[in-house]
Motif scaffolding. Structure first.
Motif, PDB file in Angstrom:
ATOM      1  N   VAL A   1       0.855  -1.180   0.000  1.00  0.00           N
ATOM      2  CA  VAL A   1       0.000   0.000   0.000  1.00  0.00           C
ATOM      3  C   VAL A   1       0.895   1.236   0.000  1.00  0.00           C
ATOM      4  CG1 VAL A   1      -1.765   1.243   1.293  1.00  0.00           C
ATOM      5  CG2 VAL A   1      -1.730  -1.243   1.325  1.00  0.00           C
ATOM      6  N   ASP A   2       0.569   2.215  -0.832  1.00  0.00           N
ATOM      7  CA  ASP A   2       1.415   3.405  -0.869  1.00  0.00           C
ATOM      8  C   ASP A   2       1.061   4.369   0.266  1.00  0.00           C
ATOM      9  OD1 ASP A   2      -0.845   4.813  -1.588  1.00  0.00           O
ATOM     10  OD2 ASP A   2      -0.361   4.847  -3.726  1.00  0.00           O
ATOM     11  N   ALA A   3       1.756   5.488   0.327  1.00  0.00           N
ATOM     12  CA  ALA A   3       1.594   6.406   1.451  1.00  0.00           C
ATOM     13  C   ALA A   3       0.170   6.924   1.568  1.00  0.00           C
ATOM     14  CB  ALA A   3       2.569   7.582   1.290  1.00  0.00           C
ATOM     15  N   ALA A   4      -0.528   7.023   0.424  1.00  0.00           N
ATOM     16  CA  ALA A   4      -1.892   7.538   0.452  1.00  0.00           C
ATOM     17  C   ALA A   4      -2.908   6.460   0.820  1.00  0.00           C
ATOM     18  CB  ALA A   4      -2.237   8.127  -0.915  1.00  0.00           C
ATOM     19  N   GLY A   5      -2.456   5.231   1.033  1.00  0.00           N
ATOM     20  CA  GLY A   5      -3.378   4.161   1.416  1.00  0.00           C
ATOM     21  C   GLY A   5      -3.954   3.405   0.227  1.00  0.00           C
ATOM     22  N   ALA A   6      -3.520   3.705  -1.009  1.00  0.00           N
ATOM     23  CA  ALA A   6      -4.045   3.006  -2.186  1.00  0.00           C
ATOM     24  C   ALA A   6      -3.219   1.749  -2.452  1.00  0.00           C
ATOM     25  CB  ALA A   6      -4.000   3.924  -3.406  1.00  0.00           C
ATOM     26  N   LEU A   7      -3.889   0.745  -3.046  1.00  0.00           N
ATOM     27  CA  LEU A   7      -3.203  -0.509  -3.348  1.00  0.00           C
ATOM     28  C   LEU A   7      -2.163  -0.275  -4.442  1.00  0.00           C
ATOM     29  CD1 LEU A   7      -6.318  -2.804  -3.387  1.00  0.00           C
ATOM     30  CD2 LEU A   7      -4.393  -3.060  -1.822  1.00  0.00           C
ATOM     31  N   ARG A   8      -0.982  -0.828  -4.265  1.00  0.00           N
ATOM     32  CA  ARG A   8       0.018  -0.741  -5.329  1.00  0.00           C
ATOM     33  C   ARG A   8      -0.391  -1.657  -6.486  1.00  0.00           C
ATOM     34  NH1 ARG A   8       4.498   1.974  -3.794  1.00  0.00           N
ATOM     35  NH2 ARG A   8       4.831   2.182  -1.543  1.00  0.00           N
ATOM     36  N   GLY A   9      -0.196  -1.174  -7.709  1.00  0.00           N
ATOM     37  CA  GLY A   9      -0.468  -2.014  -8.879  1.00  0.00           C
ATOM     38  C   GLY A   9      -1.890  -1.896  -9.392  1.00  0.00           C
ATOM     39  N   GLY A  10      -2.747  -1.123  -8.726  1.00  0.00           N
ATOM     40  CA  GLY A  10      -4.113  -0.966  -9.234  1.00  0.00           C
ATOM     41  C   GLY A  10      -5.134  -1.315  -8.165  1.00  0.00           C
ATOM     42  N   ASN A  11      -6.379  -0.904  -8.428  1.00  0.00           N
ATOM     43  CA  ASN A  11      -7.450  -1.015  -7.436  1.00  0.00           C
ATOM     44  C   ASN A  11      -7.833  -2.432  -7.063  1.00  0.00           C
ATOM     45  OD1 ASN A  11      -7.794   1.685  -7.265  1.00  0.00           O
ATOM     46  ND2 ASN A  11      -9.279   1.777  -8.951  1.00  0.00           N
ATOM     47  N   ASN A  12      -7.476  -3.395  -7.920  1.00  0.00           N
ATOM     48  CA  ASN A  12      -8.008  -4.742  -7.704  1.00  0.00           C
ATOM     49  C   ASN A  12      -6.985  -5.727  -7.179  1.00  0.00           C
ATOM     50  OD1 ASN A  12     -10.924  -4.886  -8.835  1.00  0.00           O
ATOM     51  ND2 ASN A  12      -9.769  -3.474 -10.112  1.00  0.00           N
ATOM     52  N   MET A  13      -5.903  -5.211  -6.643  1.00  0.00           N
ATOM     53  CA  MET A  13      -4.791  -6.102  -6.309  1.00  0.00           C
ATOM     54  C   MET A  13      -4.834  -6.639  -4.882  1.00  0.00           C
ATOM     55  SD  MET A  13      -3.052  -6.514  -9.022  1.00  0.00           S
ATOM     56  CE  MET A  13      -1.322  -6.892  -8.717  1.00  0.00           C
ATOM     57  N   ALA A  14      -5.893  -6.356  -4.115  1.00  0.00           N
ATOM     58  CA  ALA A  14      -5.888  -6.735  -2.695  1.00  0.00           C
ATOM     59  C   ALA A  14      -5.567  -8.212  -2.492  1.00  0.00           C
ATOM     60  CB  ALA A  14      -7.235  -6.390  -2.055  1.00  0.00           C
ATOM     61  N   VAL A  15      -6.259  -9.084  -3.206  1.00  0.00           N
ATOM     62  CA  VAL A  15      -6.066 -10.510  -2.941  1.00  0.00           C
ATOM     63  C   VAL A  15      -4.704 -10.982  -3.454  1.00  0.00           C
ATOM     64  CG1 VAL A  15      -7.111 -11.525  -5.008  1.00  0.00           C
ATOM     65  CG2 VAL A  15      -7.289 -12.707  -2.832  1.00  0.00           C
TER      66      VAL A  15
END
Lengths: 123, 563
Positions: free
Chosen positions: B343-357
């Motif tokens: 997760v980057d400093a802003a709290g967004a997933l690295r690599g795109g919105n769908n990368m959580a899993v």
């Protein structure tokens, strides 16, 4: 080859053919048999009952989410898990469950009633 | 507007297209582990395709694969239905907003009982290869089959384009390969499976993929539960704590932060407009019962009994899969939210919105497991497009060529040839369309596919199966009206009228047409049939008792193994 023991002697008409009237003696006899009529009636009643339960349960679930979010967000007891999670999982489990109820009765009672009827009519 | 876009985005996620991926896609560094595992998967399935090709001689082999058990068919259906994108999209949705992801998962499952109760066994008892066999059973073949084939091509096209675009974008994300290569690989492999292996190879691709997906997800859930001491209460409590801390860090007061943390345990902002929500639910529920590639799977089993078991197993696996994704989404909140690798400093997933899993897979199983999950995601798309292609090919070769043009007297080898030529053309079209539509938001195409299936195919199927008074004209023209109504309302809805054409106000305010177009389809069939005084209409009505006898009892049902 398998699963058609009862039907083997009845097969062999073209599936594609259109049959405006009942084709042969066996079909006519089955169609007139009160057990066939009872079977169709029982199955239909069962089918529509389960369909209604499914549609009502799902619509209620969506409506609760749309209209009463505070209710859905309430925790159960002192824990973190709330009503929404329990209802959601109940929907998943209930969907599998209602399929199981149908398959159990259809593959058991309904199929054996058909088998008995066909065996009688054929002999 | 935001609301409907979000609804459609989720529809896309859960069915295979991936709207969110359509946004900022960052090509990753080339992931060789994933590529090697995918090559391994392809090698196994090609070997199966070779074996299937040697046994595919008749038309029936090609369309139905010569019969599999209900259990196998249920797995294949689950493989067809649980897309890579739903795996990525729903888990990421839960990672971001919590509970909302589950709402959509439920919508996709709840269509299956409807299929089971209303159509599955009657379909198996009456039909051989396509659902048009059933829809046109007692009617004049030409009009009803033509409608069914056109409708099939519409539904399949929208679904297929969405899959291809989704595939290209997923490959950029997961494998680090360029979009163009991904599209060509997917289109090429799909042609090979269908051309040589037919339904048998397609079924096995779907079964293997379903097993891989379910095993991979189960392994991940065990990893998550081990992390929280195998306590659901602890999992959810930790997730709420994480979200609360994130809210505090973003500068909210303690009270607001606590409320924001708790919000993930209940429904959030996605469903505000009850009409859109219900309409969307209708499309999901009834669309499943009208999807040609799903309906075609009922002809791969020997009889109605196995058809019922297919759905039983399909709901077990799909329900299990969605329950797993729920745990995985919360697991991702707990395990990756504070890790700067994911997760980057802003709290967004690295690599795109769908990368959580995917990040979760890496956190639990390292690079090797990340590679495995990526390979499964790619395999999923192959399984879905192969099934779609097969159903479109059979609509052309069986319904149009053999039944309408040759009037049921086609030479089987010619029919097989037609279906193979169709497959090649479709493969090429899929690659080209995948490239052409690369920049499009594909989610509305998937929602359209579901709405069209619910508004055109489903009413025709139900009315021809359950209503004595239905006639040739009613089925063919009524179905067409339902189809066109869904198409028109979608064009007039915010998704196209405002987002694509740029008008200020939509003519039709709701995001999904199904609540209106499905009743329109039923009403049109009823009205046209009632007004139908043609001699053919009388024959249609007279044929009902015989059709019903067969659909109820299976008398005269064709054994798909013995031809």
């Amino acid at each position: 080859m398998r699963n058609v023991a009862i039907r083997r002697w009845l097969v062999d008409e073209e599936t594609m053919s259109i049959t405006p009237t009942l084709q042969n003696a066996i079909e006519t006899r089955v169609a007139a048999d009160p057990r066939y009529l009872a079977l169709v009636r029982d199955r239909q009643r069962f089918t529509w009952l389960l369909t209604a339960i499914t549609v009502i349960a799902y619509s209620s679930f969506i409506s609760l989410i749309a209209f009463d979010k505070p209710f859905m967000a309430q925790p159960i007891g002192d824990g973190t898990i709330g009503i929404a999670v329990v209802l959601g999982l109940a929907m998943l489990i209930g969907t599998v469950g209602i399929c199981a109820v149908y398959v159990r009765r259809a593959n058991g009672e309904f199929d054996s009633r058909i088998a008995a009827l066909l065996a009688d009519v054929a002999s | 507007m935001v609301r409907s876009a979000a609804l459609l985005a989720l529809l896309g996620w859960a069915t295979g297209a991936n709207a969110a991926i359509a946004g900022a896609v960052q090509q990753q560094s080339t992931n060789w582990t994933a590529i090697l595992m995918f090559v391994g998967f392809v090698a196994i399935t090609l070997w199966i395709t070779g074996a299937a090709a040697r046994r595919t001689r008749t038309v029936s082999d090609f369309y139905t694969g010569g019969g599999i058990t209900g259990f196998q068919n249920g797995l294949a259906m689950a493989g067809d239905y649980c897309s890579a994108a739903s795996f990525l999209g729903i888990t990421s949705q839960i990672f971001n907003d919590g509970y909302d992801g589950l709402i959509y998962a439920i919508g996709f499952l709840v269509g299956w009982p409807i299929v089971l109760f209303l159509v599955a066994e009657k379909l198996r008892n009456l039909g051989r290869f396509t659902f048009a066999d059933v829809a046109s059973y007692r009617f004049l073949q030409g009009p009803v089959r033509s409608f069914s084939a056109i409708s099939t091509l519409f539904v399949v096209s929208f679904y297929l384009i969405a899959q291809m675009v989704g595939a290209g974008q997923l490959i950029q994300l997961l494998f680090g390969l360029p979009y163009l290569y991904a599209i060509i690989v997917v289109g090429g492999l799909m042609m090979v499976y269908v051309l040589f292996g037919g339904m048998r190879a397609t079924s096995w691709v779907q079964i293997i993929k379903a097993v891989m997906l379910l095993c991979g997800a189960t392994f991940l859930v065990i990893g998550v539960m081990a992390h929280v001491g195998f306590s659901f209460e602890s999992l959810f409590a930790q997730a709420v704590a994480v979200k609360t801390k994130l809210a505090l860090d973003s500068g909210l007061s303690a009270g607001d932060a606590a409320a924001k943390g708790r919000a993930i345990m209940g429904p959030g902002g996605f469903i505000k407009d009850p009409i859109s929500a219900l309409s969307f639910g209708f499309a999901l529920m009834l669309g499943t019962a009208g999807l040609p590639h799903i309906l075609m799977r009922f002809f791969t089993v020997p009889d109605a009994r196995e058809a019922r078991k297919s759905i039983m197993w399909a709901t077990v696996w799909i329900g299990y899969f969605y329950a797993l994704t729920f745990v995985l989404g919360f697991g991702a909140i707990v395990m990756i939210s504070f890790n700067p690798d994911y997760v980057d400093a802003a709290g967004a997933l690295r690599g795109g919105n769908n990368m959580a899993v995917m990040h979760l897979a890496h956190a639990i199983g390292g690079n090797l497991f990340l590679g495995f999950i990526s390979a499964v995601a790619f395999a999923t798309i192959l399984a879905v497009v192969a099934g779609l292609t097969l159903s479109a090919a059979s609509a052309i070769s069986h319904d149009i060529y053999a039944s309408v043009i040759r009037k049921g007297a086609a030479d089987p080898s010619k029919e097989l040839l037609v279906s193979r030529i169709t497959t090649i053309l479709l493969g090429i079209a899929a690659i080209v369309l995948g490239i052409v539509f690369q920049e499009q938001n594909v989610a509305f195409m998937v929602s359209l596919a579901f709405a069209l299936a619910a508004s055109g195919n489903f009413p025709v199927l139900v009315m021809s199966l359950l209503w004595k008074g239905c006639t040739t004209n009613g089925a063919a023209w009524g179905g067409a009206i339902g189809l066109v109504a869904a198409l028109m309302l979608t064009i007039l809805s915010p998704v196209i009228w405002v987002a694509v054409f740029g008008f200020a106000q939509p003519v039709f305010p709701y995001s999904s047409p199904a609540l209106f177009s499905v009743p329109a389809g039923f009403l049109a069939i009823w009205l046209i049939s009632v007004l139908d005084r043609s001699p053919r209409g009388a024959i249609d009505k007279a044929g009902y008792s015989s059709q019903r006898l067969r659909s109820e009892t299976g008398i005269g049902v064709d054994d798909p193994v013995a031809h």
